[in-house]
Design an enzyme around this catalytic site. Structure first.
Site, PDB file in Angstrom:
ATOM      1  N   TYR A   1       2.129  13.485  13.747  1.00 50.16           N
ATOM      2  CA  TYR A   1       2.762  12.460  12.911  1.00 50.16           C
ATOM      3  C   TYR A   1       3.508  11.442  13.769  1.00 50.16           C
ATOM      4  O   TYR A   1       3.356  10.228  13.593  1.00 50.16           O
ATOM      5  CB  TYR A   1       3.724  13.133  11.936  1.00 50.16           C
ATOM      6  CG  TYR A   1       4.537  12.185  11.091  1.00 50.16           C
ATOM      7  CD1 TYR A   1       3.972  11.535  10.006  1.00 50.16           C
ATOM      8  CD2 TYR A   1       5.877  11.936  11.385  1.00 50.16           C
ATOM      9  CE1 TYR A   1       4.716  10.652   9.224  1.00 50.16           C
ATOM     10  CE2 TYR A   1       6.631  11.065  10.611  1.00 50.16           C
ATOM     11  CZ  TYR A   1       6.045  10.423   9.536  1.00 50.16           C
ATOM     12  OH  TYR A   1       6.786   9.556   8.773  1.00 50.16           O
TER      13      TYR A   1
ATOM     14  N   THR B   1       0.858  -1.183   0.000  1.00 45.94           N
ATOM     15  CA  THR B   1       0.000   0.000   0.000  1.00 45.94           C
ATOM     16  C   THR B   1       0.897   1.236   0.000  1.00 45.94           C
ATOM     17  O   THR B   1       1.975   1.246   0.581  1.00 45.94           O
ATOM     18  CB  THR B   1      -0.936   0.033   1.219  1.00 45.94           C
ATOM     19  OG1 THR B   1      -0.183   0.223   2.424  1.00 45.94           O
ATOM     20  CG2 THR B   1      -1.754  -1.251   1.313  1.00 45.94           C
ATOM     21  N   GLY B   2       0.434   2.271  -0.680  1.00 42.63           N
ATOM     22  CA  GLY B   2       1.296   3.443  -0.821  1.00 42.63           C
ATOM     23  C   GLY B   2       2.556   3.106  -1.600  1.00 42.63           C
ATOM     24  O   GLY B   2       3.632   3.629  -1.323  1.00 42.63           O
TER      25      GLY B   2
ATOM     26  N   SER C   1       8.486   5.267  11.454  1.00 44.28           N
ATOM     27  CA  SER C   1       9.388   6.397  11.245  1.00 44.28           C
ATOM     28  C   SER C   1      10.224   6.574  12.498  1.00 44.28           C
ATOM     29  O   SER C   1       9.749   6.303  13.613  1.00 44.28           O
ATOM     30  CB  SER C   1       8.597   7.684  10.978  1.00 44.28           C
ATOM     31  OG  SER C   1       9.439   8.824  11.073  1.00 44.28           O
TER      32      SER C   1
ATOM     33  N   GLY D   1       7.773   3.094  -1.054  1.00 41.38           N
ATOM     34  CA  GLY D   1       6.971   1.950  -1.470  1.00 41.38           C
ATOM     35  C   GLY D   1       7.295   1.501  -2.875  1.00 41.38           C
ATOM     36  O   GLY D   1       7.402   0.297  -3.151  1.00 41.38           O
TER      37      GLY D   1
END
Length: 246
Positions: A150, A12-13, A137, A19
């Protein structure tokens, strides 16, 4: 015979950035790879790059109905999956007092809610012994300015690598996280063009390697967690040039 011949992968992405780099790597080593994204133009470019072993599908990571439709498409095209790489995500660079409820909801919908239900809906299609990789991340373990929402969304995702792995291990399915640092995908220029140069300089200065990473340095780590790390579950593999470690 290539390393991942006969393997079916969903990213996905996967139509751009990290990705797409992972998709290109896996296709080059023999896998069939379906990538998703929201922008049809970007998907068309990705499809051309991936060639006959690639499939590009428009899908919205925020929408449970779209995730259900994606599961149906995977079932129709692949039957089963050998690896699921949940990479769709969005950045947020608003300072704490500038964050709105809409921003908060949008970031968590894409970065946390979407991945949770993607794994839930796609897990029945994963072959026993398959691998799931969640893209987190290094922001989930640092305290950078203007990244509160985020960072929190990615910290929740990192937790899911543990809890979802525990839930799926009875089928031998390993769930792990991969945590990129400063890797140059052009994302900053798209999302915050007015701050991109400043942020890139800051991130480069903070790196022990004094440089940004390349997407092709990220891709092999994804493949390792998805296929090769058969006795690894619930971890977060950091790919950041030592930025968060040294």
């Amino acid at each position: 015979m290539s390393r991942y011949d006969g393997k079916n992968v969903l990213i996905t992405g996967g139509s751009s950035g990290l990705g797409l780099a992972a998709a290109r790597y896996l296709v080059r080593h023999g896998a069939r790879v379906m990538v998703t994204g929201r922008n049809q133009g970007t998907l068309d470019v990705a499809a051309r790059q991936l060639g006959e072993r690639g499939i590009a599908v428009q899908s919205d990571a925020r929408s449970l109905a779209a995730i259900d439709e994606l599961a149906d498409r995977v079932r129709d095209d692949f039957g089963t999956l050998d690896a699921l790489i949940v990479n769709a995500g969005v950045g947020s660079f608003d300072s704490f007092f500038a964050v709105t409820e809409q921003t908060f909801d949008d970031v968590f919908a894409i970065n946390t809610k979407g991945p949770f239900f993607t794994v839930q809906k796609l897990a029945p299609l994963l072959a026993d012994g398959g691998g799931v990789v969640l893209t987190t991340s290094i922001a989930n373990q640092t305290g950078w300015d203007a990244l509160s929402v985020y960072s929190a969304s990615k910290a929740a995702l990192r937790s899911m690598a543990r809890t979802l792995s525990r839930e799926l291990l009875p089928r031998g399915i390993r769930v792990n996280a991969i945590s990129p640092g400063s890797i140059d995908t052009g994302k900053l220029e798209k999302e915050v063009p007015e701050k991109a140069a400043q942020l890139k300089a800051q991130f480069e200065a903070s790196s022990p390697m004094q440089r940004w990473g390349r997407p092709d340095e990220f891709a092999p780590a994804v493949a390792f967690l998805a296929f090769d790390a058969t006795y690894v579950a619930g971890i977060e593999l950091v790919v950041d040039g030592g930025e968060s470690q040294l």
